[in-house]
Design a protein around this motif. Sequence first.
Motif, PDB file in Angstrom:
ATOM      1  N   HIS A 334     104.532  44.644 -87.408  1.00  0.00           N
ATOM      2  CA  HIS A 334     104.980  45.731 -88.275  1.00  0.00           C
ATOM      3  C   HIS A 334     104.208  46.958 -87.823  1.00  0.00           C
ATOM      4  O   HIS A 334     103.048  47.133 -88.181  1.00  0.00           O
ATOM      5  CB  HIS A 334     104.692  45.402 -89.742  1.00  0.00           C
ATOM      6  CG  HIS A 334     105.331  46.375 -90.697  1.00  0.00           C
ATOM      7  ND1 HIS A 334     106.450  46.052 -91.425  1.00  0.00           N
ATOM      8  CD2 HIS A 334     105.025  47.637 -91.019  1.00  0.00           C
ATOM      9  CE1 HIS A 334     106.811  47.086 -92.184  1.00  0.00           C
ATOM     10  NE2 HIS A 334     105.948  48.066 -91.945  1.00  0.00           N
ATOM     11  N   HIS A 336     105.306  50.492 -87.476  1.00  0.00           N
ATOM     12  CA  HIS A 336     105.689  51.849 -87.855  1.00  0.00           C
ATOM     13  C   HIS A 336     106.235  52.622 -86.652  1.00  0.00           C
ATOM     14  O   HIS A 336     106.607  52.047 -85.637  1.00  0.00           O
ATOM     15  CB  HIS A 336     104.551  52.552 -88.579  1.00  0.00           C
ATOM     16  CG  HIS A 336     104.414  52.050 -89.999  1.00  0.00           C
ATOM     17  ND1 HIS A 336     104.404  52.880 -91.092  1.00  0.00           N
ATOM     18  CD2 HIS A 336     104.336  50.793 -90.500  1.00  0.00           C
ATOM     19  CE1 HIS A 336     104.301  52.157 -92.201  1.00  0.00           C
ATOM     20  NE2 HIS A 336     104.260  50.892 -91.864  1.00  0.00           N
ATOM     21  N   HIS A 362     111.022  50.631 -85.828  1.00  0.00           N
ATOM     22  CA  HIS A 362     110.803  50.942 -87.241  1.00  0.00           C
ATOM     23  C   HIS A 362     112.066  51.457 -87.910  1.00  0.00           C
ATOM     24  O   HIS A 362     112.187  51.405 -89.131  1.00  0.00           O
ATOM     25  CB  HIS A 362     109.683  51.964 -87.375  1.00  0.00           C
ATOM     26  CG  HIS A 362     109.178  52.138 -88.771  1.00  0.00           C
ATOM     27  ND1 HIS A 362     108.652  51.091 -89.503  1.00  0.00           N
ATOM     28  CD2 HIS A 362     109.106  53.230 -89.576  1.00  0.00           C
ATOM     29  CE1 HIS A 362     108.294  51.523 -90.688  1.00  0.00           C
ATOM     30  NE2 HIS A 362     108.555  52.800 -90.772  1.00  0.00           N
TER      31      HIS A 362
END
Length: 364
Positions: A334, A336, A362
Amino acid sequence: KPTLFLGLPAGLALVLAGSPALMSAGQATPNESVTFTKDIAPILQRSCQSCHHPGSVAPTSLLTYEEVRPWAKSIKLRTGLRDKPETMPPWFVERNIGIQQFKDNVALSETEIAKIATWVDAGAPRGNPADMPPPLTFADETKWALGKPDLLLTSPPITVAALAPDWWGPVGEVPTGLTEDRYVASVEMREVSDAQGKKAERQTVGASFIVHHLVFTAVGADGKPDLSPDGLPWPVHEVGRNADIFDPDAGRLLKAGSKLLLTSAHLHANGRPTKAQIEFGFKLHPKGYQPTKTFRRLTGAWRDLDIKGNDANQRFEAFSVLPENAKMVVFEPHLHAAGVRMCLDAIYGTEVETLNCVGYNHGW
């Protein structure tokens, strides 16, 4: 050792290396007849329809030929991306590196990708209706996948206007009502709203939902977090997330008098005024259960990422030492906006083995 790759959007294709080129092995030949009923429908049933059916998280139903035919070219494009972040079905594990045997893997084989391409290029023929496999039946979206919860908690009401901007922040707290300490075997989270079952107004992920994700923690009556020894948080509610089932020997603790703090929610509009709540369904271990294993969160040794502007293909590494034999239960990149790829390596003395590399976007 996790490795994080960062890059500019224009550099995505360069950073996501390792994806195989279109292979000829297993491809359907131009003279081979590929039809929807015989070849494509079984692929959609295995890898697509669990999300692409009415009432589920995907905005487009792909159950029948009539529903699929208008999207044929798009299906060819998206399935041909393989492990790129925009691929369908969403399975971003790179195919030529590391572990490839996964339970419930929805990724398409090269043969399946080639069949889809051949079918589309031939004009997406329907085929013989007698070849159509029996339709799948899907669980009632209002039912709990893990069965009736032992403990059911509901968030305060959340309201989002039809065209409101995205919003992040806390959305309240929920007392558990527990009068004694109990260990949790699994937790399932879902959004219940007055928009469900209605025609989608916007092509967002889970078109009728307004809660993109929700972070929560549990605190005891003393106000201290109910965490594992090194601070492992509870799972995050996300659109389309499956239930989280913990290791049977490592239940998670909820203390007597505890409450859930809903510390960070991401809310977004779905095109209609919507009122919703998040339901938390906990399955509990029997009274008297005691865990024999504990969770630990591996965090890399990086502290600050010094990301240079206008410079693609940047790479960062972090290391963590396992204190004892362990089983990894979560690897969820994860990253961004700047992150495009994450790899996980195991280092044994002087040997380095890449366990997996996963692409990331993202904007997906």
